[in-house]
Design an enzyme around this catalytic site. Structure first.
Site, PDB file in Angstrom:
ATOM      1  N   TYR A  63       0.820  -1.215   0.000  1.00 26.16           N
ATOM      2  CA  TYR A  63       0.000   0.000   0.000  1.00 26.16           C
ATOM      3  C   TYR A  63       0.857   1.270   0.000  1.00 26.16           C
ATOM      4  CZ  TYR A  63      -3.941  -3.066   1.235  1.00 26.16           C
ATOM      5  OH  TYR A  63      -4.888  -4.053   1.237  1.00 26.16           O
ATOM      6  N   ASP A  82     -11.121  -8.649   7.505  1.00 20.29           N
ATOM      7  CA  ASP A  82     -12.508  -8.499   7.039  1.00 20.29           C
ATOM      8  C   ASP A  82     -13.199  -9.855   6.948  1.00 20.29           C
ATOM      9  OD1 ASP A  82     -12.469  -5.777   6.884  1.00 20.29           O
ATOM     10  OD2 ASP A  82     -13.212  -5.684   4.821  1.00 20.29           O
ATOM     11  N   ASP A 100      -2.853 -17.933   1.680  1.00 25.19           N
ATOM     12  CA  ASP A 100      -3.965 -18.592   0.976  1.00 25.19           C
ATOM     13  C   ASP A 100      -4.566 -19.696   1.836  1.00 25.19           C
ATOM     14  OD1 ASP A 100      -1.420 -19.610   0.636  1.00 25.19           O
ATOM     15  OD2 ASP A 100      -1.755 -20.381  -1.381  1.00 25.19           O
ATOM     16  N   ASP A 108      -5.437  -6.907   6.003  1.00 24.24           N
ATOM     17  CA  ASP A 108      -6.645  -6.199   5.573  1.00 24.24           C
ATOM     18  C   ASP A 108      -7.707  -7.213   5.144  1.00 24.24           C
ATOM     19  OD1 ASP A 108      -8.415  -4.353   4.595  1.00 24.24           O
ATOM     20  OD2 ASP A 108      -7.156  -3.637   2.947  1.00 24.24           O
ATOM     21  N   LYS A 132       3.734 -15.214   2.796  1.00 19.58           N
ATOM     22  CA  LYS A 132       3.662 -15.867   1.482  1.00 19.58           C
ATOM     23  C   LYS A 132       5.106 -16.060   1.053  1.00 19.58           C
ATOM     24  CE  LYS A 132       1.234 -17.212  -2.176  1.00 19.58           C
ATOM     25  NZ  LYS A 132       0.462 -18.455  -2.177  1.00 19.58           N
TER      26      LYS A 132
END
Ligand code: NAD
Length: 353
Positions: free
Chosen positions: A138, A248, A220, A244, A188
């Site tokens: 980001y 959620d 994942d 993030d 990852k």
């Protein structure tokens, strides 16, 4: 304790009023709490022409913690981006270096059937997701869209310094220590160098926390495990983007957006505490909002900024009692159940204290 109160827009002032009643009880029982309020978001824009006026920022900087409601509303959606209410929260995070976002996903036994998953999978879920807020793809450079139409290239960069990774992992270990002492670090590393560094540092600092069991999981798989068997997790720690998405996903396991608090902390555990939901313009001003996420945000503040786990627990138990007694705002009521108002729910919590 110096607490800055920033109710904001929409349902913000309604749910904040209920959290202030809880604060009043704590004060009455001897806690030395000073509060000062400031306008923020759309309300601040209306009064001062800016969503984060200098005086509001200063109040946040001078306080030990900020209790934040919610900001935004359709009235402000056409403003230039720098004047939008949501800019205020990003500004506070940046100026106060709130780098660690703590988001619990808790399923209260009384509400297990609010989830889209089967009750036996989520009943009793109590999981904490910690998300890094200042680094990652980001913010990483270079970032751009370049080239001619038809051959354009979009670029973002996953960028993490060792210091950024280290400090969020320490928050992860320390939080696990205050809970069930299990930390799952999400990465990852199989395809991303930045995430290999993440894993290396997690392994390197683990010996500083011999009482915490560290495991690693690829993001994942973590996304899959969260819906397969979410109760296997105690604390998860992740970078900005993976955190993030996973936070959620986890919040939706609970099925009740009006119940979930969050904290954003700096290196000294000063923090901004807020519900995860927005300003709910569709129900604002009608006494329909669920104030429990706001009240539980106050409980988190007691635990993480003021180190008062007993006070946090007192608030959380009072919330449970209110639910057990059958109090339900519209967002958590089942068909046919009697609905209570925002202030009735707040009053039930205060009674349970
Ligand atoms: P929202 O979270 O405000 O509302 C989504 C749905 O959940 C709505 O139907 C709403 O009525 C319901 N809801 C939310 N909180 C509730 C509560 N406490 N009790 C009962 N029902 C509740 O999301 P949105 O509608 O996408 O956004 C509305 C505004 O809030 C937008 O301007 C958005 O930018 C802003 N927003 C602010 C924050 C923040 O202040 N941190 C976060 C998210 C969205």
């Amino acid at each position: 304790m110096k607490i800055a109160i920033m109710a904001g827009d929409g349902i913000g002032p309604e749910i904040m009023a209920e959290a202030l009643k809880v604060l009043d009880v704590l004060r009455r029982d001897g806690l030395k709490i000073e509060t000062e309020s400031a306008l923020i978001g759309g309300a601040a824009f209306d009064a001062h022409g800016h969503p984060l006026p200098t005086a509001t920022l200063k109040l946040a900087q001078d306080a030990d913690a900020v209790l934040f409601g919610s900001v935004g509303g359709p009235k402000y959606d056409t403003l230039p981006r720098e004047h939008r209410p949501e800019k205020a929260i990003l500004g506070l995070r940046k100026e106060c270096d709130f780098f660690a976002n703590l988001r619990p996903a808790i399923v209260f036994p009384e509400l297990a059937d609010a989830s889209s998953l089967r009750p036996e999978i989520v009943a009793g879920l109590d999981l904490m997701i910690i998300r890094e807020l200042t680094g990652d793809i980001y913010f990483g450079e270079p970032r751009s869209i370049s080239g001619e139409k038809g051959n354009r290239v979009g670029i973002n960069t996953m960028h993490y310094t060792e210091a950024q990774i280290r400090r969020i992992l320490h928050v992860g270990f320390q939080t696990a220590r205050q809970r069930n002492k299990r930390l799952c670090s999400i990465d990852k590393m199989n395809v991303l160098e930045a995430m290999q560094l993440w894993r290396d540092i997690a392994i390197e600092i683990a010996p500083e926390y011999p009482d915490v069991e560290l495991t690693h999981m690829l993001v994942d798989n973590a996304a899959m495990q969260l819906v397969r068997n979410p109760k296997q997790f105690d604390v998860m720690v992740a970078g900005n983007m993976f955190g993030d998405i996973l936070s959620d996903e986890a919040s939706m396991l609970t099925g009740s957006i009006g119940m979930l608090p969050s904290a954003s902390l700096d290196a000294n555990a000063k923090g901004l505490y807020e519900p995860i939901h927005g300003s709910a313009p569709d129900i604002a001003g009608r006494g329909l909002a669920n104030p429990l996420a706001q009240i539980l945000s106050l409980a988190m503040m007691m635990r993480y900024t003021f180190n008062l786990a007993d006070v946090a627990m007192r608030i959380e138990v009072a919330v449970r009692k209110a639910l057990a007694s059958g109090m339900r705002t519209g967002d958590i009521a089942k068909r046919g159940e009697v609905m209570c108002s925002t202030s009735e729910m707040g009053a039930a919590v205060v009674t349970g204290m």
